[in-house]
Scaffold this motif. Structure first.
Motif, mmCIF file in Angstrom:
data_model
loop_
_atom_site.group_PDB
_atom_site.id
_atom_site.type_symbol
_atom_site.label_atom_id
_atom_site.label_comp_id
_atom_site.label_asym_id
_atom_site.label_seq_id
_atom_site.Cartn_x
_atom_site.Cartn_y
_atom_site.Cartn_z
ATOM 1 N N LEU A 199 0.848 -1.195 0.000
ATOM 2 C CA LEU A 199 0.000 0.000 0.000
ATOM 3 C C LEU A 199 0.880 1.241 0.000
ATOM 4 O O LEU A 199 1.767 1.391 0.841
ATOM 5 N N TYR A 200 0.611 2.130 -0.954
ATOM 6 C CA TYR A 200 1.399 3.361 -1.073
ATOM 7 C C TYR A 200 0.497 4.583 -0.949
ATOM 8 O O TYR A 200 -0.660 4.575 -1.368
ATOM 9 N N ALA A 201 1.082 5.643 -0.374
ATOM 10 C CA ALA A 201 0.423 6.949 -0.274
ATOM 11 C C ALA A 201 1.413 8.005 -0.755
ATOM 12 O O ALA A 201 2.594 7.726 -0.990
ATOM 13 N N SER A 202 0.929 9.229 -0.905
ATOM 14 C CA SER A 202 1.800 10.307 -1.381
ATOM 15 C C SER A 202 2.560 10.981 -0.240
ATOM 16 O O SER A 202 3.490 11.754 -0.480
ATOM 17 N N GLU A 203 2.179 10.692 1.004
ATOM 18 C CA GLU A 203 2.844 11.290 2.162
ATOM 19 C C GLU A 203 3.411 10.193 3.062
ATOM 20 O O GLU A 203 2.830 9.117 3.170
ATOM 21 N N PRO A 204 4.531 10.452 3.737
ATOM 22 C CA PRO A 204 5.140 9.438 4.597
ATOM 23 C C PRO A 204 4.406 9.297 5.928
ATOM 24 O O PRO A 204 3.639 10.161 6.338
ATOM 25 N N ALA A 205 4.662 8.178 6.597
ATOM 26 C CA ALA A 205 4.205 7.928 7.975
ATOM 27 C C ALA A 205 2.688 8.042 8.115
ATOM 28 O O ALA A 205 2.177 8.612 9.083
ATOM 29 N N THR A 248 -3.156 3.100 -2.292
ATOM 30 C CA THR A 248 -3.512 2.067 -3.255
ATOM 31 C C THR A 248 -2.412 1.023 -3.319
ATOM 32 O O THR A 248 -1.261 1.288 -2.954
ATOM 33 N N TRP A 249 -2.762 -0.188 -3.782
ATOM 34 C CA TRP A 249 -1.784 -1.270 -3.917
ATOM 35 C C TRP A 249 -0.980 -1.084 -5.206
ATOM 36 O O TRP A 249 -1.556 -1.005 -6.289
ATOM 37 N N LEU A 250 0.341 -1.030 -5.073
ATOM 38 C CA LEU A 250 1.221 -0.860 -6.222
ATOM 39 C C LEU A 250 2.373 -1.860 -6.153
ATOM 40 O O LEU A 250 2.814 -2.235 -5.061
ATOM 41 N N PRO A 251 2.888 -2.292 -7.326
ATOM 42 C CA PRO A 251 4.086 -3.136 -7.323
ATOM 43 C C PRO A 251 5.262 -2.372 -6.713
ATOM 44 O O PRO A 251 5.537 -1.224 -7.095
ATOM 45 N N MET A 252 5.971 -2.991 -5.794
ATOM 46 C CA MET A 252 7.005 -2.289 -5.050
ATOM 47 C C MET A 252 8.155 -1.830 -5.946
ATOM 48 O O MET A 252 8.644 -0.702 -5.807
ATOM 49 N N ASN A 253 8.590 -2.680 -6.865
ATOM 50 C CA ASN A 253 9.693 -2.287 -7.756
ATOM 51 C C ASN A 253 9.348 -1.046 -8.554
ATOM 52 O O ASN A 253 10.150 -0.127 -8.706
ATOM 53 N N TRP A 254 8.128 -1.017 -9.067
ATOM 54 C CA TRP A 254 7.694 0.108 -9.895
ATOM 55 C C TRP A 254 7.510 1.365 -9.045
ATOM 56 O O TRP A 254 7.953 2.457 -9.429
#
Length: 273
Positions: free
Chosen positions: A165-171, A223-229
């Protein structure tokens, strides 16, 4: 004569069940019923007797059956011969938008470097549509995250990739973020449990990783994203309380495809680099 009507007639006569025929043809049951009615109207006869779930061919249907089989066989042969004259060096690959964006575009570049004699076609569509195209010989190779479910398909596991899961802001935690659903196949939905309430809906649903990423900031989402990408893109941050998920990647093609040698050559080039 519409060959799709004959194809539907043959499938219903094989399964003796409108629901199973619809499933095999990737249609709704009502669409199958409508096609049969169209064919019956064109011929002026009833082709099936329908008593609850007991579906049988009428005498007219029995007479039509061998002609329909011959016509469809002739049509398939004609399509194959005509297609070979224009598609001798053309090789079509189908996948979802997110797979093309995150993995397959770079793979396609490597294919051109190693198979310069081929003309590639990169198709983007939902898996269900691509499976139908593969079955009808309109597509040579399907790349997907789900194993094949039809006996006439061959497959090869290409590897696995990691999703986070990735977001545009940390923590950030899941509770702080809205959820953007990026399609990774029907069997992936079980992993979404806990991200949204049972009676809630994602603020965005898309098949494009690029679109999902562009909206992360404005929607304050994840959202779920491929980590390498995602790591190569930069400016994306993993959600602190999310797990890492593994997804398989399959190559799928028809067992009796006339592109067997090309498929083998294409799959020698690693997709997962």
């Amino acid at each position: 004569m519409d060959t799709e009507l004959l194809k539907t007639f043959l499938e219903v006569s094989r399964t003796r069940h409108f629901g199973r025929a619809a499933e095999a043809l990737y249609l709704t049951q009502s669409a199958v019923s409508f096609r049969i009615r169209q064919l019956e109207n064109q011929l002026g006869v009833n082709l099936f007797t329908r008593h609850r779930n007991n579906i049988r061919l009428t005498p007219a249907g029995e007479k039509l059956l061998p002609y329909a089989e011959t016509l469809m066989s002739t049509w398939q042969t004609a399509r194959k011969e005509v297609a070979q004259t224009s598609r001798h060096n053309e090789f079509s690959i189908g996948a979802s938008a997110s797979l093309w964006e995150c993995m397959l575009s770079a793979w396609l570049s490597r294919l051109y470097r190693s198979h310069g004699h081929l003309q590639f076609e990169a198709r983007i569509a939902q898996r269900q549509s691509l499976v139908k195209q593969l079955h009808e010989r309109q597509l040579d190779l399907l790349i997907t995250t789900e194993a094949p479910k039809m006996d006439e398909f061959s497959s090869q596991v290409l590897g696995q990739f990691s999703l986070a899961l990735y977001a545009s802001e940390p923590a950030r935690t899941k509770a702080e973020l809205s959820y953007l659903r990026l399609e990774w196949g029907p069997d992936f939905h079980q992993h979404e449990v806990g991200l949204i309430a049972a009676d809630d809906v994602p603020v965005l649903t898309t098949s494009s990783a690029e679109i999902a990423c562009q909206q992360l900031s404005s929607l304050k989402g994840c959202t779920w994203l491929p980590m390498n990408w995602a790591n190569k893109k930069g400016e994306l941050h993993t959600v602190t309380d999310s797990a890492t998920l593994q997804r398989p990647l399959y190559a799928i093609w028809l067992q009796n495809s006339d592109k067997q040698e090309q498929i083998k050559d294409v799959l020698k080039i690693n997709v997962m680099e």
